[in-house]
Design an enzyme around this catalytic site. Structure first.
Site, mmCIF file in Angstrom:
data_model
loop_
_atom_site.group_PDB
_atom_site.id
_atom_site.type_symbol
_atom_site.label_atom_id
_atom_site.label_comp_id
_atom_site.label_asym_id
_atom_site.label_seq_id
_atom_site.Cartn_x
_atom_site.Cartn_y
_atom_site.Cartn_z
ATOM 1 N N LEU A 137 0.868 -1.171 0.000
ATOM 2 C CA LEU A 137 0.000 0.000 0.000
ATOM 3 C C LEU A 137 0.907 1.225 0.000
ATOM 4 O O LEU A 137 2.009 1.190 0.568
ATOM 5 C CB LEU A 137 -0.890 0.033 1.251
ATOM 6 C CG LEU A 137 -1.901 -1.097 1.438
ATOM 7 C CD1 LEU A 137 -2.571 -0.975 2.804
ATOM 8 C CD2 LEU A 137 -2.957 -1.073 0.339
ATOM 9 N N ASP A 138 0.466 2.302 -0.618
ATOM 10 C CA ASP A 138 1.237 3.538 -0.543
ATOM 11 C C ASP A 138 1.419 3.935 0.916
ATOM 12 O O ASP A 138 0.579 3.626 1.773
ATOM 13 C CB ASP A 138 0.516 4.663 -1.284
ATOM 14 C CG ASP A 138 0.522 4.471 -2.794
ATOM 15 O OD1 ASP A 138 1.380 3.712 -3.286
ATOM 16 O OD2 ASP A 138 -0.329 5.077 -3.469
ATOM 17 N N LYS A 139 2.478 4.657 1.190
ATOM 18 C CA LYS A 139 2.796 5.060 2.564
ATOM 19 C C LYS A 139 1.606 5.699 3.263
ATOM 20 O O LYS A 139 1.303 5.375 4.418
ATOM 21 C CB LYS A 139 3.977 6.030 2.546
ATOM 22 C CG LYS A 139 4.344 6.576 3.921
ATOM 23 C CD LYS A 139 5.504 7.552 3.830
ATOM 24 C CE LYS A 139 5.839 8.133 5.207
ATOM 25 N NZ LYS A 139 6.972 9.096 5.129
ATOM 26 N N THR A 141 -1.607 5.506 2.504
ATOM 27 C CA THR A 141 -2.863 4.758 2.414
ATOM 28 C C THR A 141 -2.919 3.803 3.597
ATOM 29 O O THR A 141 -1.959 3.093 3.880
ATOM 30 C CB THR A 141 -2.945 3.964 1.098
ATOM 31 O OG1 THR A 141 -2.948 4.879 0.003
ATOM 32 C CG2 THR A 141 -4.210 3.125 1.043
ATOM 33 N N ARG A 236 -5.676 6.281 -7.410
ATOM 34 C CA ARG A 236 -5.452 7.727 -7.418
ATOM 35 C C ARG A 236 -5.439 8.267 -8.852
ATOM 36 O O ARG A 236 -6.043 9.298 -9.149
ATOM 37 C CB ARG A 236 -4.145 8.041 -6.690
ATOM 38 C CG ARG A 236 -4.150 7.574 -5.234
ATOM 39 C CD ARG A 236 -2.754 7.512 -4.636
ATOM 40 N NE ARG A 236 -2.148 8.828 -4.525
ATOM 41 C CZ ARG A 236 -0.895 9.027 -4.147
ATOM 42 N NH1 ARG A 236 -0.104 7.994 -3.886
ATOM 43 N NH2 ARG A 236 -0.417 10.256 -4.049
#
Length: 314
Positions: A137-139, A141, A236
């Site tokens: 997961l993105d940092k 998120t 996104r």
């Protein structure tokens, strides 16, 4: 490649122009450079499925697949970072990752990541590629992420992800109000001018996102988003491409939009939300050892709940 130990990672966009061997070392710091160099020569490290020389220059956004021959070097330091464990057994672990926690080391960050935390709480994961992490997961998120705890589970989870057999649904708060849900099928690749961003581009990698409207507000909406593919920044990019960027997204969101007649409290909440309003709410998969269906759900974190409540109040 031996799928029992296969690890993969996507090269960050800002590394465009970097040598392949250096990018590999930054993405997999748990292995020595000499070992990685040997694997490149042996064809055990591929760039978008192709064998390349160590000196090849990367573009950013490519997929690296690594097939380690043996257990990783134990170079990453375990750290006592608190983790919210949703589920664990002998085969897998499901973590509810907080926003702000990077999943694995890279780009000069060797400490303070989920991988460091996993090595502290589950030392046996040191024998698995990337401490059992099979997706990310993105940092900024938050939400659910599954980690393999055995070689068999690692093999099964990598296969399930690659064949789209893992269900992932996200909560997203967007600017604008979609009339209805739908599917977005648009290829994603590196932005032609901004190397820090992804974009919908001709010739990009296939990307499919499904969404439905869960709740509408005056000038925003709460969406449930399901991934069919898993490209970098996919949700996104796709929602911004559709004209509904995530609230707070520093790369794709633009300036905050305030509904007409918004209260001072709502304006303050929207202006102060400084991360993408995205939460991995649910996860569905087949248990890699017992072949039973597993379903997990994680409540959104406090900041996202507060944002939703503020939008409801107007």
């Amino acid at each position: 490649m031996d799928e029992s130990s296969l690890a993969s990672a996507e090269i960050p966009l800002e590394w465009a122009g970097e040598r392949f061997d250096r990018a590999l070392a930054r993405l997999f710091p748990e292995y020595s450079r000499s070992r990685l160099a040997a694997w490149i020569k042996a064809g055990r490290a591929l760039l978008d499925g192709e064998r390349v020389k160590a000196s090849a220059r990367v573009l950013g956004g490519e997929l690296i697949e690594l097939d380690p021959e043996s257990a990783p070097d134990q170079r990453l330091e375990p750290e006592p970072i608190p983790l919210s464990i949703v589920y664990q057994d002998e085969a897998l672990i499901v973590v509810d990752k907080p926003a702000g926690l990077t999943v694995h080391p890279g780009a000069g960050q060797a400490r303070g990541t989920l991988q460091n935390a996993l090595l502290h709480h589950f030392p046996e994961l040191a024998r698995l590629p990337r401490a059992g992490i099979v997706h990310r997961l993105d940092k900024d998120t938050s939400g659910l992420l599954v980690v393999a705890r055995s070689e068999r589970a690692h093999r099964a989870l990598v296969e399930a992800l690659s064949t789209r057999q893992v269900g992932r649904e996200y909560l997203a708060v967007v600017q604008g109000v979609p009339v209805a849900g739908g599917a977005i099928e648009a290829p994603i690749g590196r932005h032609p001018r901004d190397r820090l961003r992804m974009a919908v581009v001709e010739g990009g990698r296939q990307a499919i996102t499904h969404f439905r409207v869960r709740e509408r507000f005056a000038a925003h909406a709460l969406l449930a988003v399901r991934l069919e593919t898993g490209r970098t920044h996919q949700i996104r990019v796709h929602l911004a491409h559709l004209g509904f960027p995530l609230v707070g997204d520093p790369l794709y969101g633009g300036k905050p939009r305030f509904p007409e007649g918004a209260s001072p409290a709502l304006r303050e909440t929207l202006a102060g939300f400084r991360r993408q309003a995205l939460h991995a709410e649910s996860l569905e998969l087949v248990h890699p050892a017992e072949e039973r269906s597993l379903r997990f759900r994680a409540e959104p974190p406090t900041d996202l709940k507060a944002l939703i409540e503020a939008l409801r109040r107007g």
